[in-house]
Motif scaffolding. Structure first.
Motif, mmCIF file in Angstrom:
data_model
loop_
_atom_site.group_PDB
_atom_site.id
_atom_site.type_symbol
_atom_site.label_atom_id
_atom_site.label_comp_id
_atom_site.label_asym_id
_atom_site.label_seq_id
_atom_site.Cartn_x
_atom_site.Cartn_y
_atom_site.Cartn_z
ATOM 1 N N CYS A 182 0.196 -1.027 0.496
ATOM 2 C CA CYS A 182 -0.259 -0.249 0.079
ATOM 3 C C CYS A 182 1.272 1.479 0.410
ATOM 4 C CB CYS A 182 -0.522 0.177 1.459
ATOM 5 S SG CYS A 182 -2.240 -1.149 1.515
ATOM 6 N N LEU A 183 2.545 0.814 1.248
ATOM 7 C CA LEU A 183 3.002 2.250 0.517
ATOM 8 C C LEU A 183 3.593 2.625 -0.525
ATOM 9 C CD1 LEU A 183 5.001 1.786 4.402
ATOM 10 C CD2 LEU A 183 2.735 3.261 3.520
ATOM 11 N N LEU A 184 3.814 1.687 -1.522
ATOM 12 C CA LEU A 184 4.406 1.529 -2.575
ATOM 13 C C LEU A 184 3.209 2.443 -3.568
ATOM 14 C CD1 LEU A 184 6.911 -2.005 -3.017
ATOM 15 C CD2 LEU A 184 6.680 1.255 -2.595
ATOM 16 N N ALA A 185 2.459 1.618 -3.826
ATOM 17 C CA ALA A 185 1.089 2.206 -4.131
ATOM 18 C C ALA A 185 0.662 3.594 -4.250
ATOM 19 C CB ALA A 185 -0.407 1.597 -4.107
ATOM 20 N N SER A 186 1.099 3.698 -2.850
ATOM 21 C CA SER A 186 0.704 5.354 -2.598
ATOM 22 C C SER A 186 1.467 6.504 -2.946
ATOM 23 C CB SER A 186 0.908 6.056 -0.781
ATOM 24 O OG SER A 186 0.453 7.511 -0.354
ATOM 25 N N VAL A 187 3.057 5.970 -3.403
ATOM 26 C CA VAL A 187 3.880 6.973 -3.674
ATOM 27 C C VAL A 187 3.938 6.397 -5.563
ATOM 28 C CG1 VAL A 187 6.434 6.905 -4.686
ATOM 29 C CG2 VAL A 187 5.440 6.319 -2.171
ATOM 30 N N ARG A 188 3.168 5.663 -6.026
ATOM 31 C CA ARG A 188 3.412 5.438 -6.885
ATOM 32 C C ARG A 188 1.748 6.632 -7.927
ATOM 33 N NH1 ARG A 188 1.555 5.500 -11.499
ATOM 34 N NH2 ARG A 188 1.772 3.907 -13.835
ATOM 35 N N PHE A 189 0.885 6.380 -7.184
ATOM 36 C CA PHE A 189 -0.382 6.434 -7.818
ATOM 37 C C PHE A 189 -0.572 7.933 -7.132
ATOM 38 C CE2 PHE A 189 -1.205 2.313 -8.486
ATOM 39 C CZ PHE A 189 -1.032 2.196 -9.664
ATOM 40 N N GLY A 190 -1.527 9.316 -8.102
ATOM 41 C CA GLY A 190 -1.046 10.436 -7.770
ATOM 42 C C GLY A 190 -2.104 11.471 -8.718
ATOM 43 N N ALA A 191 -1.851 12.305 -8.653
ATOM 44 C CA ALA A 191 -2.650 13.535 -9.126
ATOM 45 C C ALA A 191 -1.698 14.020 -10.375
ATOM 46 C CB ALA A 191 -2.897 14.757 -8.276
ATOM 47 N N ASP A 203 -6.458 7.210 1.454
ATOM 48 C CA ASP A 203 -6.145 8.053 0.625
ATOM 49 C C ASP A 203 -5.553 8.217 -0.455
ATOM 50 O OD1 ASP A 203 -4.372 11.244 1.490
ATOM 51 O OD2 ASP A 203 -2.718 10.177 0.975
ATOM 52 N N ILE A 204 -5.508 6.829 -1.236
ATOM 53 C CA ILE A 204 -5.663 6.408 -2.952
ATOM 54 C C ILE A 204 -6.440 6.949 -2.836
ATOM 55 C CG2 ILE A 204 -4.281 5.247 -3.953
ATOM 56 C CD1 ILE A 204 -2.479 3.599 -2.042
ATOM 57 N N ALA A 205 -7.725 6.457 -2.798
ATOM 58 C CA ALA A 205 -8.920 6.447 -3.581
ATOM 59 C C ALA A 205 -8.323 7.923 -2.699
ATOM 60 C CB ALA A 205 -9.689 5.749 -2.234
ATOM 61 N N ALA A 206 -8.929 8.589 -2.106
ATOM 62 C CA ALA A 206 -8.462 10.131 -2.209
ATOM 63 C C ALA A 206 -8.300 11.286 -3.554
ATOM 64 C CB ALA A 206 -8.863 10.920 -0.974
ATOM 65 N N ARG A 207 -7.426 10.789 -3.719
ATOM 66 C CA ARG A 207 -6.432 11.231 -4.837
ATOM 67 C C ARG A 207 -6.454 10.648 -6.001
ATOM 68 N NH1 ARG A 207 -0.205 9.554 -3.198
ATOM 69 N NH2 ARG A 207 -1.051 8.785 -1.504
ATOM 70 N N VAL A 208 -7.231 9.787 -6.229
ATOM 71 C CA VAL A 208 -6.892 9.526 -7.578
ATOM 72 C C VAL A 208 -8.834 9.449 -7.822
ATOM 73 C CG1 VAL A 208 -5.201 8.162 -8.055
ATOM 74 C CG2 VAL A 208 -7.641 6.441 -6.998
ATOM 75 N N ALA A 209 -10.065 9.071 -7.406
ATOM 76 C CA ALA A 209 -11.056 8.927 -7.002
ATOM 77 C C ALA A 209 -11.735 10.212 -8.135
ATOM 78 C CB ALA A 209 -11.762 9.272 -6.207
ATOM 79 N N LEU A 210 -11.026 11.237 -8.135
ATOM 80 C CA LEU A 210 -11.775 12.708 -8.450
ATOM 81 C C LEU A 210 -10.004 13.294 -10.114
ATOM 82 C CD1 LEU A 210 -14.707 14.079 -6.934
ATOM 83 C CD2 LEU A 210 -14.695 12.613 -8.554
ATOM 84 N N ARG A 211 -9.085 12.816 -9.948
ATOM 85 C CA ARG A 211 -8.429 13.659 -10.876
ATOM 86 C C ARG A 211 -8.308 13.838 -11.384
ATOM 87 N NH1 ARG A 211 -3.437 9.162 -11.380
ATOM 88 N NH2 ARG A 211 -4.575 7.834 -12.991
ATOM 89 N N PRO A 212 -7.797 15.454 -11.552
ATOM 90 C CA PRO A 212 -6.853 15.818 -10.796
ATOM 91 C C PRO A 212 -7.339 16.781 -9.443
ATOM 92 C CG PRO A 212 -7.456 17.723 -12.278
ATOM 93 C CD PRO A 212 -8.112 16.256 -12.358
ATOM 94 N N GLN A 213 -8.661 16.538 -9.387
ATOM 95 C CA GLN A 213 -9.110 17.351 -7.837
ATOM 96 C C GLN A 213 -9.115 16.092 -6.647
ATOM 97 O OE1 GLN A 213 -10.479 19.989 -7.969
ATOM 98 N NE2 GLN A 213 -9.654 20.164 -9.429
ATOM 99 N N GLU A 214 -9.561 16.881 -5.584
ATOM 100 C CA GLU A 214 -8.637 15.628 -4.731
ATOM 101 C C GLU A 214 -9.637 15.488 -3.454
ATOM 102 O OE1 GLU A 214 -5.621 15.089 -1.402
ATOM 103 O OE2 GLU A 214 -4.969 15.517 -2.552
ATOM 104 N N LEU A 215 -10.276 14.764 -3.231
ATOM 105 C CA LEU A 215 -11.475 14.420 -1.491
ATOM 106 C C LEU A 215 -10.576 14.782 -0.549
ATOM 107 C CD1 LEU A 215 -13.520 11.911 -3.430
ATOM 108 C CD2 LEU A 215 -13.822 14.247 -3.305
ATOM 109 N N PRO A 216 -11.302 15.205 0.378
ATOM 110 C CA PRO A 216 -10.696 14.405 1.562
ATOM 111 C C PRO A 216 -10.535 13.216 2.322
ATOM 112 C CG PRO A 216 -12.568 17.591 1.839
ATOM 113 C CD PRO A 216 -12.265 16.073 0.205
#
Length: 333
Positions: A24-33, A297-310
């Motif tokens: 999960c930590l690796l995925a968090s570093v890999r995925f984002g806006a 946190d990963i889901a919050a970043r990618v769900a509405l990319r590039p926007q971010e959910l709290p």
């Protein structure tokens, strides 16, 4: 119900959870806006060149992933302790007024002092959380020692009072609401390693104290008379347990804001696997809480990319249905 029955199976389960957390930590570093490839992520560590992608990985995503894991572990262990201490499966750190105290302190710092940095928020949030917990504990011990019911009533009353005061300030001053509304929803965005290092000693001390108290908390869940019959000094155990909750939940709220439902849901998942022994519930809760919050946190970043959910919105989507299920189950029971 207990899925893992032998000590070997329980130990292996901790290893599996640790492996899942690492993924999960690796995925968090890999995925984002920002869309950054796997090789670019690897290059940011083995062949750092100072590019924009390298800076995003090292200064934003890595601290964010570590903070999410730390906050998740702290909230989950605090929730497990509170549930054991009050013998109430629907309890979480909010029952001590910790989140309400932290929120009021941050709102007050913005309204009265014009605070604007995350570091200042963290300082005031931790102090507010600690003061609220001490007041609740003091109210819960009036009239001859603390018992679970007095603690719950005192916590609920103080949390309602502090939340009302916070709402009043936000209604009165729109600027304060604009400045801290994202913090109030819960988030790990924009946090850096400096902020992580500030709260790390408190989280470490809280986790260490919690793990040491595992056997004693297990006895308390059987009833205070049973614990006393086993030779425990229950007043000390309760006081140290509350201290651990203050350190853990106070640090988590200080760094990420009031993230809900983690302390409620995760201990139940841990009990499903390990049973009622807090010597196992607490370490499993720490790992599962970290996994949950990093994944959210990963889901919050990618769900509405590039926007971010709290982050608090994502945990609520998971936690609210579970809370309803637990409430209905307890009502039927």
């Amino acid at each position: 119900m207990r899925v893992l029955r032998s000590r070997a199976a329980l130990s292996f389960g901790l290893v599996v959870c640790s492996g899942v957390l690492l993924l999960c930590l690796l995925a968090s570093v890999r995925f984002g806006a920002a869309r950054i490839g796997t090789w670019e992520v690897i290059g940011a560590f083995v062949d750092y060149g100072g590019s924009e992608d390298d800076l995003i990985i090292r200064t934003l995503r890595v601290p964010r992933a570590l903070i999410a894991a730390l906050v998740g572990a702290a909230l989950a262990v605090a929730g497990a302790i509170i549930q054991g201490l009050t013998r109430n499966p629907l309890s979480d750190p909010g029952i001590l007024g910790i989140e309400a105290g932290a929120a009021l302190a941050v709102v007050g710092s913005v309204f009265l002092l014009g605070a604007s940095s995350l570091t200042t928020y963290a300082l005031f949030a931790f102090v507010g959380a600690a003061v609220a917990a001490v007041v609740v504990y003091g109210l819960g011990t009036l009239g001859g020692g603390m018992n679970p019911m007095k603690l719950v009533v005192a916590g609920a009353a103080l949390a309602a009072l502090l939340s009302s005061l916070t709402t009043a300030v936000l209604i009165f001053n729109q600027r304060t609401l604009e400045e801290i509304r994202f913090w109030l929803a819960g988030s790990v965005a924009g946090r850096d390693l400096g902020l992580l290092l500030q709260v790390l000693p408190y989280v470490f001390a809280g986790l260490l104290l919690a793990f040491v108290l595992g056997r004693q908390i297990t006895a308390l869940t059987l009833g205070e008379d049973v614990a006393t019959g086993l030779g425990q000094r229950t007043a000390w155990v309760k006081s140290l347990s509350v201290a651990a909750v203050v350190l853990l939940a106070g640090s988590a709220v200080a760094i990420a804001g009031p993230v809900g439902f983690v302390g409620l849901v995760v201990p139940h998942v841990a009990r499903f696997f390990v049973g009622v022994d807090y010597r196992w519930i607490l370490p499993y809760s720490a790992l599962l809480g970290a996994i949950l919050l990093v994944s959210a946190d990963i889901a919050a970043r990618v769900a509405l990319r590039p926007q971010e959910l709290p982050l608090g919105v994502m945990t609520a989507l998971v936690g609210a249905p579970v809370f309803i299920y637990l409430a209905r189950k307890r009502s039927k029971g």
